[in-house]
Design an enzyme around this catalytic site. Sequence first.
Site, mmCIF file in Angstrom:
data_model
loop_
_atom_site.group_PDB
_atom_site.id
_atom_site.type_symbol
_atom_site.label_atom_id
_atom_site.label_comp_id
_atom_site.label_asym_id
_atom_site.label_seq_id
_atom_site.Cartn_x
_atom_site.Cartn_y
_atom_site.Cartn_z
ATOM 1 N N ASP A 125 35.084 -9.933 25.759
ATOM 2 C CA ASP A 125 35.855 -8.707 25.491
ATOM 3 C C ASP A 125 35.254 -7.810 26.771
ATOM 4 O O ASP A 125 34.424 -8.091 27.410
ATOM 5 C CB ASP A 125 35.052 -7.873 24.290
ATOM 6 C CG ASP A 125 35.626 -8.495 22.817
ATOM 7 O OD1 ASP A 125 36.687 -8.974 22.896
ATOM 8 O OD2 ASP A 125 34.921 -8.212 21.831
ATOM 9 N N ARG A 175 43.459 -10.899 27.824
ATOM 10 C CA ARG A 175 44.048 -9.894 26.489
ATOM 11 C C ARG A 175 44.376 -8.800 27.553
ATOM 12 O O ARG A 175 43.350 -8.395 28.310
ATOM 13 C CB ARG A 175 42.820 -9.668 25.616
ATOM 14 C CG ARG A 175 43.236 -8.699 24.611
ATOM 15 C CD ARG A 175 41.910 -8.241 23.828
ATOM 16 N NE ARG A 175 41.425 -9.206 22.801
ATOM 17 C CZ ARG A 175 40.320 -9.190 22.646
ATOM 18 N NH1 ARG A 175 39.328 -8.368 23.043
ATOM 19 N NH2 ARG A 175 39.528 -10.237 21.850
HETATM 20 C C1 LIG Z 1 43.123 -7.387 19.338
HETATM 21 C C2 LIG Z 1 42.617 -6.060 20.203
HETATM 22 C C3 LIG Z 1 41.485 -6.282 21.064
HETATM 23 C C4 LIG Z 1 40.919 -5.209 21.942
HETATM 24 N N1 LIG Z 1 39.843 -5.339 22.730
HETATM 25 C C5 LIG Z 1 39.458 -4.565 23.369
HETATM 26 C C6 LIG Z 1 38.414 -4.670 24.321
HETATM 27 O O1 LIG Z 1 38.081 -5.750 24.549
HETATM 28 N N2 LIG Z 1 38.196 -3.655 25.203
HETATM 29 C C7 LIG Z 1 38.498 -2.230 25.011
HETATM 30 O O2 LIG Z 1 38.267 -1.442 25.720
HETATM 31 N N3 LIG Z 1 39.379 -1.913 23.994
HETATM 32 C C8 LIG Z 1 39.839 -3.246 23.148
HETATM 33 N N4 LIG Z 1 40.834 -2.938 22.205
HETATM 34 C C9 LIG Z 1 41.315 -1.324 21.975
HETATM 35 C C10 LIG Z 1 42.574 -0.922 22.817
HETATM 36 O O3 LIG Z 1 41.967 -0.662 23.989
HETATM 37 C C11 LIG Z 1 43.066 0.289 22.127
HETATM 38 O O4 LIG Z 1 41.913 1.252 22.212
HETATM 39 C C12 LIG Z 1 43.429 0.252 20.825
HETATM 40 O O5 LIG Z 1 43.977 -0.742 20.735
HETATM 41 C C13 LIG Z 1 44.535 1.571 20.637
HETATM 42 O O6 LIG Z 1 45.333 1.521 21.620
HETATM 43 P P1 LIG Z 1 46.933 1.213 21.102
HETATM 44 O O7 LIG Z 1 47.793 0.275 22.232
HETATM 45 O O8 LIG Z 1 47.038 0.580 19.831
HETATM 46 O O9 LIG Z 1 47.763 2.427 21.008
HETATM 47 P P2 LIG Z 1 47.451 3.901 20.400
HETATM 48 O O10 LIG Z 1 48.715 4.589 20.976
HETATM 49 O O11 LIG Z 1 46.193 4.289 20.693
HETATM 50 O O12 LIG Z 1 47.723 3.510 19.109
HETATM 51 C C14 LIG Z 1 49.166 3.104 18.658
HETATM 52 C C15 LIG Z 1 49.341 3.469 17.054
HETATM 53 O O13 LIG Z 1 48.241 2.677 16.290
HETATM 54 C C16 LIG Z 1 47.209 3.401 15.349
HETATM 55 N N5 LIG Z 1 46.241 3.160 15.723
HETATM 56 C C17 LIG Z 1 45.447 2.816 16.855
HETATM 57 N N6 LIG Z 1 44.217 2.543 16.740
HETATM 58 C C18 LIG Z 1 44.063 2.744 15.432
HETATM 59 C C19 LIG Z 1 42.900 2.582 14.356
HETATM 60 N N7 LIG Z 1 41.597 2.289 14.959
HETATM 61 N N8 LIG Z 1 43.006 2.662 13.177
HETATM 62 C C20 LIG Z 1 44.274 3.160 12.753
HETATM 63 N N9 LIG Z 1 45.304 3.278 13.399
HETATM 64 C C21 LIG Z 1 45.378 2.993 14.805
HETATM 65 C C22 LIG Z 1 47.832 4.832 16.166
HETATM 66 O O14 LIG Z 1 47.602 5.872 15.049
HETATM 67 C C23 LIG Z 1 49.231 4.919 16.663
HETATM 68 O O15 LIG Z 1 49.976 5.060 15.605
HETATM 69 C C24 LIG Z 1 41.391 -3.909 21.558
HETATM 70 C C25 LIG Z 1 42.554 -3.826 20.845
HETATM 71 C C26 LIG Z 1 42.974 -4.820 20.327
HETATM 72 C C27 LIG Z 1 44.535 -4.661 19.439
#
Ligand SMILES: Cc1cc2nc3c(=O)[nH]c(=O)nc-3n(C[C@H](O)[C@H](O)[C@H](O)COP(=O)(O)OP(=O)(O)OC[C@H]3O[C@@H](n4cnc5c(N)ncnc54)[C@H](O)[C@@H]3O)c2cc1C
Length: 304
Positions: A125, A175
Site C-alpha cells: 500500500d 494499484r
Molecule cells: C482498493 C483500494 C485501495 C486503496 N489503497 C489506497 C492506498 O494504498 N493509498 C491511498 O492513499 N489510498 C488508497 N485508496 C483510497 C483512494 O485513494 C481514495 O481515497 C478513495 O478510493 C476515494 O476515492 P474515489 O476514487 O473512490 O473517488 P471519490 O470521488 O472520493 O468517491 C467516489 C464515490 O465513492 C463514494 N465513496 C468514496 N469513499 C467512500 C467511503 N469511504 N464510504 C462510502 N462511500 C465512499 C463517494 O461518496 C463518491 O460517491 C484505495 C482505494 C481503493 C478502492
Amino acid sequence: MNLFNKLIALTLPFVPKPIVGYFSRHYIAGDQLEDAVKLVRELNSQGMMATLDVLGEEVVEKEQSLKAVDLYKSTLQAIQQEKLDANISVKPTHMGLKIDKEFCFENIKGLVSEAAKINNFVRIDMEDATTTDDTIDIYLRLKKDYDNVGTVLQSYLRRTIDDINQLIPHKANLRYCKGIYNEKREIAYKDKTLINDNFNYGLEKLLNHDCYVGIATHDEKLVWYALKLIDQLNLKPDQYEFQMLLGVDHELRRVIVNSGHRLRVYVPFGTEWFGYSTRRLKENPAIAGHIIGGLLNRIFRLKQ
Ligand SMILES: Cc1cc2nc3c(=O)[nH]c(=O)nc-3n(C[C@H](O)[C@H](O)[C@H](O)COP(=O)(O)OP(=O)(O)OC[C@H]3O[C@@H](n4cnc5c(N)ncnc54)[C@H](O)[C@@H]3O)c2cc1C
C-alpha cells in the site's frame, strides 16, 4: 457535503472510539482472520476477488511489526487452505518503516517470499508522502528477485506522472488510486477535477505500456474512462482489474463484475481498526450522517 456531515467530519477526532467502531463496521470484515475468510468466501461466490489487509500502521515497536508479519503468514496459509481467490496488502509503516527501513524491507521480503511459494501476491500500500520514496525503493528492490509484488501510486501527488515514467520500464504492477492522506498543496493537487485528470492521464500511460493496473476507484466517471481505454486498447480481462473498498458502492461493484471485468475488494480485518476507520469516515461522513440520522429517528419514534 451538508452541514450535519461537515460537522461529523470536523468532530471525528474527538468522537469516542466505540462510536467510531460502530460506524466503521461497514468497512471492516471483523477482528479475526476467520471473519475475513468468511467474507472473502462470500465475495468469491459473487465472482469477486479480494485483497486482505491486516489492520495497523505507524507501529513504534519492532514486536508489533513481527506480530503483524505472523498474522499475514497465517492469512496466506488460510488463503491456500481455503482455496480463496485473494492476495494480501501491507502497509510499510505497519512493517516498521518508521523504525528502520531495512527491518521493514526484510519483513515485506519475508511475506513476498512466502507468497511466492503458494503462487500468491503482495501489494505494498502507499501511505502519506513521507513514505513515497521508500515505498517505491522497497518495491523496486523486491521486484529484482520477485514478480509477485506490486505497489500503489496516488493521482493527487504532483510527482506521480514522474513516478509512472520511472516505473514503466520496469513493467510495474500498480494499484492506481486518487490518494487519501491530507497532503500540502505544495506537493499535491487539491482540485478534484485535476486529481481526476491526473488519474486518467496516468492510467492511459500505464495501460498503453502494458503495465498491470489495479484501477482503484468508486468514482464512476473514472471507471467510465478506464472502460474507454480498455476498449480502445482491446485489453483482455486478465490484463487489468478494478478494485474497490469493502463497504463502498455495492451497486457499482456488481455493474463492473456483471460486465465481465475482474474486480478485487479490499478487505481489512483485525483489532487495530481506528486509523483506517477514521480515514474512511472522514472520506464519507455521509455514512456516519445516515446512521446518526437513523438512530435519532429511532430514538425519537421510540419516545413518541
Ligand atoms: C482498493 C483500494 C485501495 C486503496 N489503497 C489506497 C492506498 O494504498 N493509498 C491511498 O492513499 N489510498 C488508497 N485508496 C483510497 C483512494 O485513494 C481514495 O481515497 C478513495 O478510493 C476515494 O476515492 P474515489 O476514487 O473512490 O473517488 P471519490 O470521488 O472520493 O468517491 C467516489 C464515490 O465513492 C463514494 N465513496 C468514496 N469513499 C467512500 C467511503 N469511504 N464510504 C462510502 N462511500 C465512499 C463517494 O461518496 C463518491 O460517491 C484505495 C482505494 C481503493 C478502492
